[in-house]
Structure formats: structure tokens, C-alpha cells
Design an enzyme around this catalytic site. Structure first.
Site, short mmCIF file in Angstrom:
data_model
loop_
_atom_site.label_atom_id
_atom_site.label_comp_id
_atom_site.label_asym_id
_atom_site.label_seq_id
_atom_site.Cartn_x
_atom_site.Cartn_y
_atom_site.Cartn_z
N LYS A 110 0.82 -1.21 0.00
CA LYS A 110 0.00 0.00 0.00
C LYS A 110 0.85 1.26 0.00
O LYS A 110 0.54 2.23 -0.70
CB LYS A 110 -0.96 0.00 1.20
N LYS A 189 -4.29 -10.14 -10.20
CA LYS A 189 -5.34 -10.32 -9.17
C LYS A 189 -6.36 -9.19 -9.28
O LYS A 189 -5.99 -8.03 -9.38
CB LYS A 189 -4.68 -10.28 -7.78
N LYS A 192 -9.46 -3.47 -6.41
CA LYS A 192 -9.83 -2.09 -6.75
C LYS A 192 -8.58 -1.22 -6.89
O LYS A 192 -8.61 -0.22 -7.60
CB LYS A 192 -10.84 -1.49 -5.77
P1 ADP Z 1 -9.32 -5.20 -2.97
O1 ADP Z 1 -8.09 -5.98 -3.31
O2 ADP Z 1 -10.17 -4.95 -4.16
O3 ADP Z 1 -8.99 -3.94 -2.20
P2 ADP Z 1 -10.13 -6.20 -0.43
O4 ADP Z 1 -8.71 -6.19 0.03
O5 ADP Z 1 -11.06 -5.19 0.17
O6 ADP Z 1 -10.17 -6.13 -2.01
O7 ADP Z 1 -10.71 -7.66 -0.16
C1 ADP Z 1 -11.88 -7.99 0.51
C2 ADP Z 1 -12.00 -9.50 0.57
O8 ADP Z 1 -12.10 -10.03 -0.76
C3 ADP Z 1 -10.79 -10.22 1.20
O9 ADP Z 1 -11.21 -11.35 1.93
C4 ADP Z 1 -9.98 -10.63 0.02
O10 ADP Z 1 -9.18 -11.75 0.30
C5 ADP Z 1 -11.05 -10.95 -1.01
N1 ADP Z 1 -10.54 -10.68 -2.36
C6 ADP Z 1 -10.30 -9.48 -2.91
N2 ADP Z 1 -9.83 -9.59 -4.17
C7 ADP Z 1 -9.79 -10.93 -4.42
C8 ADP Z 1 -9.41 -11.70 -5.56
N3 ADP Z 1 -9.00 -11.12 -6.68
N4 ADP Z 1 -9.49 -13.04 -5.47
C9 ADP Z 1 -9.91 -13.65 -4.33
N5 ADP Z 1 -10.29 -12.98 -3.23
C10 ADP Z 1 -10.23 -11.64 -3.25
#
Ligand code: ADP
Ligand code: TRP
Length: 322
Positions: A110, A189, A192
Site C-alpha cells: 500500500k 489479481k 480495486k
Molecule cells: P481489494 O483488493 O479490491 O482492495 P479487499 O482487500 O477489500 O479487495 O478484499 C476484501 C476480501 O475479498 C478479502 O477477503 C480478500 O481476500 C477478497 N478478495 C479481494 N480480491 C480478491 C481476488 N481477486 N481473489 C480472491 N479474493 C479476493
């Protein structure tokens, strides 16, 4: 068995969130005492706009319910409605080695992306450990990117138990291989932060446009297409029946179908998969007061559990009334 998971209200729900965290959590709500929450305190590490944060919390609550979270089975609450979690976070932080947090990928990622290196962002895994430990959680369904945070949680729990006597049980992560990492539009992956997401409640035209924008190679229509790491295929697998998936796999292997057509099939698959969720979402939105009622009820239940655990913690560390 207590199952617990949280999700940050820091953006719009995408396929990665749904298949990585929400769907497994919703399926697990049948198998134990589930506690799911909206991690608004965590979101404060990145969202510094009160109106936006409140709107995100509401939207996420509606979406989670629309996706199948059943408040009759699972306790659903807002993290900030359990203020003791910040007290526990402080207590945990007093035994958490700096090195443990310094090794965490998410802080490094981050800050590398330009987020301010605040203390909150650094201490984020300690607050997450508090979320998990304050509910005496056994199982924590998450995507693979949260695995390290679960390891940190276990390390902190062990350290607390060594220092103050047996207070906490050690929670297990639950990470499904098939949805551990959902790929985004560019094959990385879905996240957002990478601007490669497919939002599950996007309007039809927006969703179609996104899916037509998936990056593909220049294999001609008539030729067989590589299946390894093919985003179209990997996403289709998540939403299609085994038979439909097999026929797309055959189309890749045999050639003769262009990427445009394959993307159209993927769009149709995704659109159909989420159709019942869209209907449910409209019903929830029409029921004014529903979300507030569910979250208020959840907060009360979550506080009952956390009050019990905090009594144990305060007694063990020597604060509060005897
Ligand atoms: P982002 O990466 O979009 O910021 P978050 O970190 O808020 O997403 O993730 C929220 C939940 O969704 C977590 O449990 C995370 O492991 C899951 N998650 C987010 N992106 C993925 C992905 N591409 N594949 C599998 N799980 C995901
Ligand atoms: N850190 C998690 C994420 O970004 C959200 C979260 C906060 C969480 N506290 C939690 C997940 C406790 C599981 C358990 O996705």
C-alpha cells in the site's frame, strides 16, 4: 464453531470479493455460528471522507444481504459498533513485535502504491487480530491475500497466551483453492487498487463494456487459443455450469470461435449468475429501515460475545474491575 470474517467498505463489490470472501462466508453460515462484519475502522486507513464512508457501509451491507447473508443465521454488524475491539487492539499491540508487522506485505504494497504510511496502516493487522480474537473465532474465510494477516493473528494470540495465560484459541484461515485469486481484466489479481475490477452490481451496459475490455492475445479466430491463465475461461468457470464450462473449454481448444464471442458468452454467464441477487437487492432497497434493523440487532449480539471475551482479557492483563 464460530466463523468470522470482515470486509472493508472501501469501494464497490467486485467478483474477487464475492468469490474470494463473500460466497465462502455465506456458504459457511450453515455450518456454525457465523459473525460477519463491515470493517469501517479498517477503511479509515484509506477513506477520509465521512459521507463517502457512511455511503460505502450502507452499500456494502445491502450488497452482502443481497448476495445471501442471512441475518437469521449470521450475526451481521459494523466493526465500529463494537468499540471494545480498539481496546483489545491496543492490548494486543503491547505484545506484538515490530518485526512481525514490518514483514507484512500489505503495508509495503500500500505504501509502495502511494498511500501515506500512517500508524493506522502499519498497525492494521493488529486491529484485524483483535476483530478475530474478540469473537473467539475458530474459522476465518478469506481470499489468499489475507493469509499473512491470519498468521500474524495466530502469532499474537500465542504471544498473549504465553504472557498472560490461556486467553485465546488459535483461529484457522479458510481459503478455497479454486477462488483463492480471482483474476481481473488484465490477468493480475482482481483488486480495486489495480483498476481491473468487474463489479457484480454494475448496470448491464457497463458490465458488458468491461467484459469486452478483457485483455486477450492476438490468436486468430480459427486457431486454438491458450487456456493457461486465460481470464475469460477462469472467470467463466466461476459462473457457468460444468457442462457450459466444458463447451467453452472445447471452443478454446478447437479454435473457430473468436475472443469477441467468448467474451459475449462470459458476459451472459455473469449477468445470469447474479440475476437473482439483483432482484433481492431491489427488495432490500425497497424495505426502508431493514439494513438499520439488521445492523443494530447484529451489534447487540456481537457485543454480547465481545463483552465476555473482554472480561477474560481484562482480568488476565490486570485492567478494569476485578
Ligand atoms: P481489494 O483488493 O479490491 O482492495 P479487499 O482487500 O477489500 O479487495 O478484499 C476484501 C476480501 O475479498 C478479502 O477477503 C480478500 O481476500 C477478497 N478478495 C479481494 N480480491 C480478491 C481476488 N481477486 N481473489 C480472491 N479474493 C479476493
Ligand atoms: N483485512 C481484511 C481485508 O482487507 C478485512 C478484515 C478486517 C477482516 N478484519 C478482518 C477479514 C477480520 C477477516 C477477519 O479484506
Amino acid at each position: 464453531m464460530r466463523i468470522l470474517s470482515g470486509i472493508q467498505p472501501s469501494g464497490t463489490l467486485h467478483l474477487g470479493n464475492y468469490f474470494g470472501m463473500m460466497k465462502p462466508s455465506i456458504e459457511l453460515q450453515e455450518q456454525g455460528e457465523a459473525h460477519y462484519f463491515i470493517a469501517d475502522l479498517h477503511a479509515l486507513t484509506t477513506v477520509h471522507d465521512a459521507a463517502a464512508l457512511r455511503a460505502n457501509v450502507r452499500e456494502l451491507a445491502v450488497d452482502f444481504l443481497a448476495c445471501g447473508l442471512d441475518p437469521a443465521r449470521a450475526v451481521f454488524f459494523r466493526q465500529s459498533d463494537v468499540p471494545a475491539v480498539t481496546e483489545l487492539s491496543w492490548i494486543l499491540s503491547t505484545v506484538t513485535p515490530m518485526g512481525l508487522l514490518e514483514r507484512c506485505h500489505s503495508f509495503k504494497d500500500k505504501t509502495a502504491r502511494g498511500l501515506a504510511a500512517s500508524h493506522g496502516l502499519f498497525a492494521y493487522p493488529v486491529l484485524m487480530a483483535a476483530d478475530i480474537l474478540i469473537c473467539d473465532s475458530d474459522l476465518v474465510p478469506v481470499g489468499r491475500d489475507q493469509k499473512q494477516h491470519l498468521e500474524v493473528t495466530r502469532d499474537i494470540a500465542v504471544k498473549m497466551n504465553e504472557t498472560f495465560g490461556e486467553i485465546f484459541k488459535l483461529p484457522q484461515p479458510s481459503i478455497r483453492d479454486e477462488t483463492a485469486v480471482v483474476p481481473g481484466l488484465d490477468g493480475a489479481k482482481m483488486s480495486k487498487s489495480y483498476n481491473n475490477t468487474i463489479e457484480i452490481f454494475a448496470p448491464e451496459a457497463v458490465l458488458r463494456k468491461k467484459i469486452m475490455g478483457i485483455k486477450t492475445d492476438s490468436t486468430p479466430v480459427e486457431s486454438p487459443k491458450p487456456t493457461e491463465g486465460a481470464v475469460i475461461l477462469d472467470l467463466y468457470k466461476l459462473v457457468a455450469s460444468p457442462a457450459d464450462y466444458q463447451s467453452m473449454l472445447d471452443a478454446f481448444r478447437n479454435g473457430g470461435t473468436g475472443y469477441g464471442d467468448l467474451k459475449k458468452q462470459l458476459f451472459a454467464g455473469i449477468w445470469e449468475y447474479f440475476a437473482p441477487f439483483r432482484v433481492r437487492r431491489e427488495e432490500i432497497l425497497a424495505d426502508t429501515g431493514l439494513v438499520d434493523r439488521v445492523l443494530a440487532d447484529g451489534a447487540g449480539k456481537a457485543r454480547e460475545v465481545s463483552d465476555r471475551v473482554m472480561k477474560r482479557v481484562r482480568a488476565a492483563v490486570g485492567i478494569g474491575e476485578r
